[in-house]
Design an enzyme around this catalytic site. Structure first.
Site, PDB file in Angstrom:
ATOM      1  N   SER A 133       3.505   2.503   3.046  1.00 12.66           N
ATOM      2  CA  SER A 133       2.769   2.598   4.560  1.00 12.66           C
ATOM      3  C   SER A 133       5.174   3.213   3.959  1.00 12.66           C
ATOM      4  O   SER A 133       4.929   4.197   5.266  1.00 12.66           O
ATOM      5  CB  SER A 133       2.520   2.159   5.399  1.00 12.66           C
ATOM      6  N   THR A 177      -2.027   4.962   7.890  1.00  8.00           N
ATOM      7  CA  THR A 177      -1.823   7.004   6.938  1.00  8.00           C
ATOM      8  C   THR A 177      -2.010   7.660   8.439  1.00  8.00           C
ATOM      9  O   THR A 177      -1.339   8.702   8.499  1.00  8.00           O
ATOM     10  CB  THR A 177      -2.359   7.129   5.685  1.00  8.00           C
ATOM     11  N   GLN A 205       0.648  -1.202   0.091  1.00  6.89           N
ATOM     12  CA  GLN A 205       0.040  -0.100  -0.159  1.00  6.89           C
ATOM     13  C   GLN A 205       1.032   1.376  -0.172  1.00  6.89           C
ATOM     14  O   GLN A 205       0.224   2.848  -0.408  1.00  6.89           O
ATOM     15  CB  GLN A 205      -1.235  -0.353   1.662  1.00  6.89           C
ATOM     16  N   VAL A 259      -7.520   5.342   3.232  1.00  7.43           N
ATOM     17  CA  VAL A 259      -8.046   4.849   2.064  1.00  7.43           C
ATOM     18  C   VAL A 259      -7.224   3.318   1.585  1.00  7.43           C
ATOM     19  O   VAL A 259      -6.459   3.228   2.500  1.00  7.43           O
ATOM     20  CB  VAL A 259      -7.116   5.833   0.214  1.00  7.43           C
ATOM     21  N   GLY A 260      -7.474   2.457   0.697  1.00  3.66           N
ATOM     22  CA  GLY A 260      -8.009   1.632   0.090  1.00  3.66           C
ATOM     23  C   GLY A 260      -8.839   0.304   0.494  1.00  3.66           C
ATOM     24  O   GLY A 260      -8.777  -0.645  -0.424  1.00  3.66           O
ATOM     25  N   GLU A 261      -9.626   0.753   1.374  1.00  2.60           N
ATOM     26  CA  GLU A 261     -10.671   0.484   1.046  1.00  2.60           C
ATOM     27  C   GLU A 261     -11.939   0.557   1.045  1.00  2.60           C
ATOM     28  O   GLU A 261     -13.143  -0.506   0.070  1.00  2.60           O
ATOM     29  CB  GLU A 261     -11.533  -0.729   2.592  1.00  2.60           C
ATOM     30  N   ALA A 315      -7.791  -2.495   7.832  1.00  2.00           N
ATOM     31  CA  ALA A 315      -8.899  -1.150   8.270  1.00  2.00           C
ATOM     32  C   ALA A 315      -8.142   0.242   7.515  1.00  2.00           C
ATOM     33  O   ALA A 315      -8.970   1.334   7.954  1.00  2.00           O
ATOM     34  CB  ALA A 315      -9.772  -0.816   9.326  1.00  2.00           C
ATOM     35  N   SER A 316      -7.122   0.314   6.444  1.00  2.00           N
ATOM     36  CA  SER A 316      -7.308   1.141   6.527  1.00  2.00           C
ATOM     37  C   SER A 316      -6.984   2.463   6.995  1.00  2.00           C
ATOM     38  O   SER A 316      -6.630   4.242   6.781  1.00  2.00           O
ATOM     39  CB  SER A 316      -8.702   2.099   5.557  1.00  2.00           C
ATOM     40  N   ARG A 317      -5.977   2.077   8.483  1.00  2.00           N
ATOM     41  CA  ARG A 317      -5.743   3.083   9.004  1.00  2.00           C
ATOM     42  C   ARG A 317      -4.256   3.640   9.219  1.00  2.00           C
ATOM     43  O   ARG A 317      -3.829   4.705   9.921  1.00  2.00           O
ATOM     44  CB  ARG A 317      -5.633   2.225  10.568  1.00  2.00           C
TER      45      ARG A 317
END
Lengths: 263, 159, 758
Positions: free
Chosen positions: C482, C523, C480, C710-712, C519-521
Site C-alpha cells: 500500500s 487500493t 501488500q 485484490v489480495g483475498e 477486505a482488500s480495501r
C-alpha cells in the site's frame, strides 16, 4: 528462552572426558540439544563444548573404514569425497536432512546420541553396519549402531561417556538411500546396502528406531514382507496401514534406484 | 547467571563483551548490538528468518549460542550493503519484488548469499534445495527463485 | 483522461531497500527508554475454575517488577472485543482454553521474566470442557460463558438470544421458496465438507510495546487496524480516544490474523501496573493459541434443473469459534454471504452458527468466511455437473451472474464479467498428459466476495514548499504494497515523481482515521481518499494562487502540473511559498470516503476469485505436485501490475497450503502441532511448476482509475479447485482438508476399489 547453564570449553579430549565424567553434557552443534532445552525438556547444569577439542575433528579413511570425529557436521560428511565414495548413502542422508543451517551446524555424533526416531543418519549408519567409539574416564568401548540405539531418544551411552567417533566400514558396492518427507521430519527413510555377503535393508522414521532387515542378496529383498514386519509408530505423518504401505513402496523404489530388476 | 567473555567480529567490527551463556546469537545481535535486521520467528530452526553467517556458514541465530561466536566472524544483513551499495542479491530481491512484508527477507538474503558463495551459478533445483529451510508466507516463492537466478547472472556475491 | 505516467506501471516497492538491508523497523525492533519485558503464564487446562494464584515466589525473584493477574484489573474494564467484549485480558475466575493468559510477569530482563514463570503457583478446579461444536451444542453441555457481555458495563450481563447458550452468533438468510423449489428440481445434490482450523502464520509474532506518558497511553503494535485497537484500549483504561495512541510500523505479515485487538491490552496492563514502558513478544506457540481460523462443518444441497440451471441452494454452517468471539461473528456473517457463490439463485436458505468451545479463539484469516464455505459450495457445483453430465465450466457459465445482476437483494450489482474471467481461466489449464507414474487432475473454482468492508477512509496530503508531498493515511503497510500504490496514486494525481512522495501510515494520533486494513480495501477506498485529498490540495492551491494574483478563483486553473491564470504560472511549491511568504508553510488537502454517493451501496466492490490448478498426483504415496497454477485477477485497473501478481500468487499459495498440508490438530485440550515444525506451510520446494497470472483490466472498479481490490480473491476458491482436481484424477470426491499424502492415498485406494467393484 534457554535455561541457565555453565558452558565449559575444553581444548583436549582428556579434559572433555573429565568434564563429561563429572556431570557435564556433551555439546557441539546444538541443533538438537538447544532445541529441547528451549522447550524446557532438558536443563543440564553444564554444557561441555566439544568444538575446541582437536582430537574430535575430521574424516579419515584408512584400514577399510571411515572414521568421522564427533565434531564432523552433516555438511562436511555430505561433501566428503571419502564418504561419498565409500559410504554414499551416508552422504546422501547427511545432504538431505533438516536444512542448510542444520547441516552446517549439526553433527553426526550429536544426531546419533539424540536418537531421534526419524534420523536420516541412523538409517544410513545402520545399513552401513557402523559403530560408535565411546570414551569415559575409565576407558573406551566400541558399540555397533544396532546395539547403540535402544529406542526413541534412548541409547546405551552412559551419562559419563563421550561419543568420540563414528566408524563406518568402507563399501563400494551398490547402495541406495530414499526418503519420503512431505513434512519436516521424514515419514519413511529406506537405505539399502549390498555387501559381499548379503543385502542390508534399513527402514527408518516409521517407528521408534530404524530397523534392519537382512537378505542373502538384493534379489531376495521382499518389500511386502518388510512392510508387514516393521514396527510402526503412528503420528501426524501417518497411520499404521499407510506407513506399512509406504515402507513397501520405498523399499521398492530404493531397489529400483539400485537397478534391481523386478523391484 | 553464568557468563563468558566473548571476543568476536560482527560485520567487520570487533566486539568484546561478557555475555550470559544462555544468550542466543539472535538476542546478542538484536538486543546488545542493536542489529535488528535479523528476525526471530519460529524459534525452532525451520523458518530461516534468523539466518546469519558465522565464518561464512549459515546458522539459525535463534538456536545458536552467542558464546559460540567467540573468536569467529559474524555477518548479519546489516553487514552486506557496504557504504549503502546493495549487493547483487539485495539488488535482485528489490528488482524482482521478491518480498512483501519483508520479515523473512533478511534471512533469505543471507541464505542466498551463502549459496552463491559456494555455488555461483546454481540451478533452480539447487536454489530450491538450499532455500528449503527458509519460509516466506507472502510471496509464493517464485519471485525469490527469480531473484537468486538474477543475482547469480549479475555476478553473485561480488560486484 | 490524459495518459497515465505512474499508475499502471510496476514501479519498485518503496519499502524494498529498507527490507533487504534490515533497516525496516517492525514492532519487534522497537524499544523505549527504561523498558521492561513481559512474559505470560498460560492456562494448562481447557476449562477450570481459578481457586488461587500465589505470586509471592515470582515477585521475590530479583528483577521481577510486577506479576499481574485478572483480579488485579477490577478498577479497569477488564475485557476487550470489538463485537462482543467477552475477551478477558487475563483470565477472571476461570480459564476457558488451554493457553489462556493467567498472569503477566514484568521484569527488568526477559530472562528473568521467563524464569519467573515457573514460580507462579495457580490452583485450579477442573470444569467439564466442550472441545468441539458437537459437544458444545449438546443439551446439557458445559457453558463456555455463563453470561453475555455488554460493551458499557464492566460487569457481565445475562444476554443470549440464540438457540443455545454456547452459540456466539447465529444467522439465517434467504429468499424465495426453497422447499418448493427442491420439490420441483430435476436433481438435488448434497455435499458435506469439513474445513479444519488453520493458523495464518504471520512471521512476525504478536507483540507490542506500551507506555503511559502524561496520562496518555502509547502503544506500538504489529496491528492491522490500529484505530480499532485504540477503541478497545480506550475502554479498558477509561481514556478518551485522543489520549490513546496506537502506531503500527512495518508489519511482519498479517493476512487478517492481526486484525483487531490481540496482545495490546495485556502489554498496556503491564505498563499500567509498573508505570514503565513494557514490551511483550509472544513466541509462535503462544501466537497460535492467540488466534486461529474457524473450522467449519458445512452441509449444502442444491436443486438443479435438467439443463443445469440452479433452482435452489440450502446451506447449513457450523463454525468452531473457540473460547472468545473476536471477529468470528463477522466471519460467520461473511461465510453466510459467501458460501453460495456468484450464481443466480432464485431460492436460497443459509443457516449458520458460530459456536463457543473450550479451544483457542478463532478470528479472521485472509478471505475469512469465504474459503470455509466455498469448499462446500464449489465442490457441490462440481458434483452437480458430474451427475448432470454437463461440463463443470459450462454449468458455471449458465449460472454465473452477469454484469449488473444482484447476488443478494440490496447489495451492489455485479461489477465484473464473471463468464469472461472463467473463460480466460479454463483456456489456460493444462489437462495433461501427466509424467510417468502420476495422475493429472485439473480443477478450478469461482468466488465473489463482498469486499471493501465499510467505506470509511480519510487521507491527508501535505504539499510542501518545495513541491514534494507527504501522504498521511491510517491504512497499514502489511507487505501488500500500500505504501507504494498509494504513492503512485498521489504521484499520478499531482504529476510528481515517486521520489517526491512520502507515505506515512498508521498512527492514530497523527494519521487520519481508517477503520481497517483488510477486505482488500486499501487500493480502492484509501486510494480514493488519497485521490480526493490530492484534488483538495489542488483546489486549495488554486485559491491560494487567486489570492496571490488577486484574481477570481475561477480564472485559476491547473494545467501541466502547474497553477496558471492568464499568462501567469506557478509550480505547486512556488504557490505554497508565494502564499505563505518567507515564513514557509504547507497546504493540506483532505480526502474523505464515506458510505455516500457512489459508495452508498455495499459492498464497495465485489472481489472476484477465479483460480485453477493442474495437479500431478503420485497414487502410490498420495504426494501432490502442483504442475500449474492459474489465477485471474479481475482488478478493474492494476495500479501496479507486479504487486497485483504478487497478491494473487501469495494468496493462492496460502490457499494451496490450506488445501494440501495445513491444519491445527487438537488432541484433547491441546493443539498437538502448535509449532512450525509440525504445522506445515508451503515451502519453496512446493512452489507451482508454472504460474500464469491473468490480470483482467476492464476499468470497472469504483476505485482510482477504475481499480478494484485484490489480495483475498485467489485464496478463496483454491481449496475447492484442489479438491476437484484430486477428485477428477482419482474418481473420489474429498469431503475434508487438508489433502495431505495420507488423505490422498486413501482416496486413491477408495477410487481403485470403487472402480473394480470390490
Amino acid at each position: 528462552m534457554l535455561p541457565p547453564f555453565e558452558l565449559r570449553r575444553p581444548v583436549s579430549l582428556a579434559a572433555a572426558v573429565d568434564l563429561v565424567a563429572t556431570g557435564g553434557t556433551p555439546y557441539c552443534g546444538g541443533t538438537e540439544l538447544l532445541a529441547v532445552m528451549r522447550l524446557g525438556l532438558a536443563s543440564p547444569e553444564t554444557l561441555v563444548d566439544l568444538k575446541r577439542v582437536p582430537e574430535l575433528v575430521g574424516i579419515t579413511a584408512a584400514h577399510g573404514e571411515i572414521r568421522l570425529g564427533a565434531r564432523v557436521t552433516h555438511r562436511e560428511a555430505a561433501a566428503s569425497d571419502a564418504v561419498r565414495t565409500h559410504a554414499a548413502i551416508l552422504a546422501a542422508g547427511a545432504g538431505l536432512l533438516g536444512n542448510v543451517r542444520v547441516r552446517a551446524t549439526g553433527t553426526l555424533a550429536g544426531n546419533v546420541c539424540f536418537a531421534e526416531p526419524r534420523s536420516d543418519i541412523l538409517t544410513a549408519l545402520l545399513a552401513l553396519d557402523a559403530s560408535v567409539d565411546l570414551r569415559s574416564a575409565d576407558g573406551a568401548r566400541s558399540v555397533p549402531i544396532e546395539d547403540f540405539v535402544e529406542g526413541a531418544f534412548t541409547t546405551v551411552r552412559a551419562d559419563e561417556e563421550l561419543l568420540e567417533a563414528i566408524r563406518v566400514p568402507a563399501r563400494s558396492g551398490p547402495s541406495a538411500y530414499v526418503r519420503f518427507a512431505p513434512a519436516e521430519h521424514p515419514t519413511v527413510t529406506v537405505a539399502v546396502v549390498a555387501t559381499g555377503d548379503g543385502c542390508r535393508v534399513v527402514v527408518g522414521a516409521v517407528g521408534e528406531r530404524p530397523e534392519l532387515f537382512t537378505f542373502p542378496g538384493t534379489g531376495d529383498v521382499d518389500p511386502t514382507a518388510i512392510a508387514e514386519r516393521v514396527d510402526i509408530t503412528e503420528d501426524l505423518n501417518g497411520h499404521e496401514d499407510y506407513k506399512r504401505h509406504l515402507t513397501a513402496v520405498f523399499v521398492g523404489r530404493a531397489l529400483e534406484q539400485m537397478g534391481v530388476a523386478d523391484a | 547467571m553464568p557468563e563468558l567473555d566473548v571476543s568476536t567480529t560482527v560485520n567487520g567490527r570487533p566486539v568484546e563483551m561478557r555475555l550470559p551463556t544462555r544468550l542466543t546469537l539472535a538476542d546478542f545481535v538484536r538486543d546488545r548490538l542493536g542489529l535488528t535486521g535479523t528476525k526471530v520467528s519460529c524459534g525452532m530452526q525451520v523458518c530461516g528468518a534468523c539466518t546469519v553467517l558465522v565464518d561464512g556458514d549459515p546458522v539459525s541465530a535463534c538456536s545458536y549460542l552467542a558464546c559460540d561466536v567467540d573468536g569467529r566472524e559474524v555477518l548479519t544483513v546489516e553487514g552486506l550493503a557496504d557504504g549503502g551499495e546493495l549487493t547483487p542479491v539485495q539488488r535482485a530481491f528489490v528488482d524482482c519484488s521478491a518480498l512483501q512484508c519483508g520479515f523473512c527477507t533478511p534471512g533469505f538474503v543471507m541464505a542466498a548469499t551463502a549459496l552463491l558463495r559456494d555455488e555461483p551459478h546454481p540451478t533452480e533445483e539447487q536454489i530450491a534445495h538450499h532455500l528449503d529451510g527458509n519460509l516466506c508466507r507472502c510471496t509464493g516463492y517464485l519471485p525469490i527463485v527469480e531473484a537468486v537466478l538474477k543475482a547469480s547472472r549479475a555476478g553473485g556475491i561480488d560486484e | 483522461m490524459s495518459e497515465l505516467r505512474v499508475v499502471g506501471t510496476s514501479v519498485p516497492r518503496t519499502d524494498a531497500v529498507a527490507k533487504v538491508t534490515g533497516a525496516a523497523v517492525y514492532t519487534v525492533d522497537v524499544t523505549m527508554p527504561d523498558m521492561l519485558h513481559a512474559r505470560v503464564l498460560r492456562s494448562d487446562r481447557a476449562h477450570a475454575r481459578i481457586d488461587d494464584i500465589d505470586t509471592s515466589a515470582a515477585l521475590a525473584l530479583p528483577g521481577v517488577v510486577a506479576v499481574v493477574v485478572g483480579s488485579d484489573l477490577s478498577s479497569l474494564f477488564p475485557r476487550f472485543g470489538h463485537i462482543v467484549p467477552d475477551h478477558a485480558i487475563l483470565a477472571i475466575d476461570k480459564v476457558r482454553y488451554y493457553g489462556e493468559p493467567v498472569a503477566l510477569i514484568v521484569a527488568t530482563d526477559l530472562m528473568v521474566a521467563a524464569d519467573a514463570l515457573s514460580l507462579v503457583d495457580v490452583r485450579y478446579t477442573e470444569l467439564p470442557a466442550v472441545l468441539d461444536t458437537d459437544a458444545a451444542l449438546a443439551d446439557d453441555s458445559a457453558l463456555v460463558h455463563e453470561t453475555g457481555y455488554s460493551g458499557v458495563s464492566a460487569t457481565p450481563v445475562v444476554v443470549s438470544e440464540y438457540s443455545h447458550r454456547n452459540v456466539a452468533h447465529e444467522v439465517e438468510r434467504g429468499w424465495g421458496d426453497p422447499d418448493g423449489a427442491f420439490a420441483e428440481a430435476h436433481l438435488v445434490v448434497e455435499t458435506r465438507t469439513h474445513h479444519p482450523m488453520l493458523y495464518a502464520y504471520a512471521m512476525e509474532p504478536y507483540n507490542a510495546v506500551a507506555r503511559f506518558t502524561d496520562g496518555a497511553l502509547e502503544v506500538v503494535s504489529t496491528a492491522q487496524h490500529p484505530f480499532m485497537v485504540a477503541r478497545d484500549l480506550a475502554r479498558v483504561f477509561s481514556l478518551p480516544l485522543s489520549q490513546v495512541r496506537v502506531t503500527a510500523p512495518y508489519v511482519g505479515g498479517g493476512y487478517g490474523s492481526k486484525s483487531y485487538t490481540k496482545v495490546e491490552p495485556l502489554t498496556a496492563v503491564g505498563a499500567w501496573a509498573t508505570g514503565r514502558a513494557v514490551k511483550l513478544v509472544l513466541d509462535v506457540e503462544e501466537s497460535i493459541y492467540t488466534t486461529r481460523a474457524d473450522s467449519a462443518d458445512v452441509v449444502v444441497r442444491t436443486g438443479f434443473a435438467a439443463d443445469g440451471t440452479i433452482l435452489v441452494r440450502d446451506f447449513e454452517l457450523v463454525l468452531d469459534t473457540g473460547a472468545y468471539a473476536d471477529n468470528s461473528p463477522l466471519v460467520l456473517d461473511k461465510a453466510v454471504n459467501r458460501c453460495f457463490g456468484p450464481y443466480r439463485i432464485p431460492n436460497l436458505r443459509v443457516r449458520g452458527k458460530a459456536v463457543y468451545t473450550n479451544t483457542s479463539p478463532a478470528s479472521s484469516y485472509r478471505g475469512f468466511g469465504a474459503f470455509q464455505g466455498n469448499l462446500a459450495g464449489e465442490t457441490n457445483i462440481d458434483q452437480g455437473a458430474e451427475r448432470l453430465g454437463i461440463d463443470a465450466a459450462e454449468l458455471r457459465r449458465r449460472n454465473l451472474l452477469l454484469r449488473g445482476e444482484r447476488l443478494m437483494p440490496g447489495l451492489r450489482g455485479m461489477d465484473a464479467d464473471l463468464v469472461a474471467d472463467l473463460d480466460l481461466l479454463v483456456d489456460e489449464l493444462d489437462a495433461g498428459p501427466a509424467p510417468a507414474g502420476r495422475l493429472r487432475g485439473v480443477g478450478f473454482g469461482c468466488a465473489a466476495t463482498d469486499a471493501g468492508a465499510v467505506p470509511s477512509s480519510t487521507a491527508l496530503v501535505k504539499m510542501q514548499s518545495d513541491g514534494s508531498i507527504v501522504v498521511l493515511t491510517g491504512s497499514t503497510e502489511l507487505g501488500q504494497g500500500s505504501r507504494t500504490v498509494l504513492a503512485q496514486i498521489a504521484a499520478e494525481e499531482l504529476g510528481l515523481d515517486m521520489a517526491a512522495v512520502r507515505v506515512l501510515q498508521s498512527d492514530t494520533a497523527t494519521t487520519p482515521f481508517e477503520r481497517t486494513t483488510g477486505a482488500s480495501r486499501t487500493t480502492t477506498l484509501t486510494g480514493l481518499a488519497v485521490q480526493r485529498a490530492c484534488a483538495d490540495v489542488l483546489a486549495r492551491l488554486r485559491t491560494a494562487a487567486a489570492e496571490v494574483w488577486e484574481c477570481p478563483v475561477d480564472d485559476v486553473a491547473v494545467r501541466d502540473h502547474s497553477i496558471v491564470a492568464g499568462g501567469r504560472s506557478m509550480s505547486y511549491g512556488e504557490t505554497v511559498r508565494a502564499w505563505f511568504g518567507p515564513g514557509g508553510g504547507e497546504v493540506v488537502g483532505q480526502g474523505v470516503v464515506r458510505r455516500a454517493g457512489v459508495l452508498a451501496e455495499l459492498p464497495p466492490f465485489w472481489e472476484i476469485g477465479m483460480v485453477g490448478v493442474a495437479l500431478d498426483i503420485d497414487p502410490e504415496t498420495g504426494q501432490i505436485d502442483v504442475h500449474q497454477l492459474v489465477t485471474v485477477a479481475d482488478v478493474g485497473r492494476a495500479i501496479n501490475p507486479v504487486l497485483v501478481e504478487g497478491q494473487d500468487l501469495g494468496a493462492a499459495t496460502q490457499g494451496l497450503g490450506g488445501a494440501l498440508t495445513e491444519q491445527l490438530v487438537y488432541d484433547g485440550s491441546q493443539i498437538v502441532n502448535a509449532n512450525m515444525v509440525e504445522y506445515r506451510i508451503p515451502r519453496i520446494t512446493d512452489r507451482p511448476r508454472t504460474f500464469t497470472s491473468i490480470v483482467a483490466e476492464r476499468g470497472d472498479g469504483i476505485g482510482p482509475h477504475g481499480a478494484k481490490g485484490v489480495g483475498e480473491g485467489a485464496r478463496n476458491p483454491l481449496p475447492g479447485a484442489v479438491a476437484a482436481a484430486v477428485a477428477r484424477a482419482l474418481g473420489v470426491w474429498p469431503d475434508s482438508l487438508p489433502l495431505n499424502p495420507e488423505h490422498v492415498w486413501r482416496l486413491a485406494r477408495k477410487g481403485i476399489s470403487q472402480r473394480s467393484g470390490t
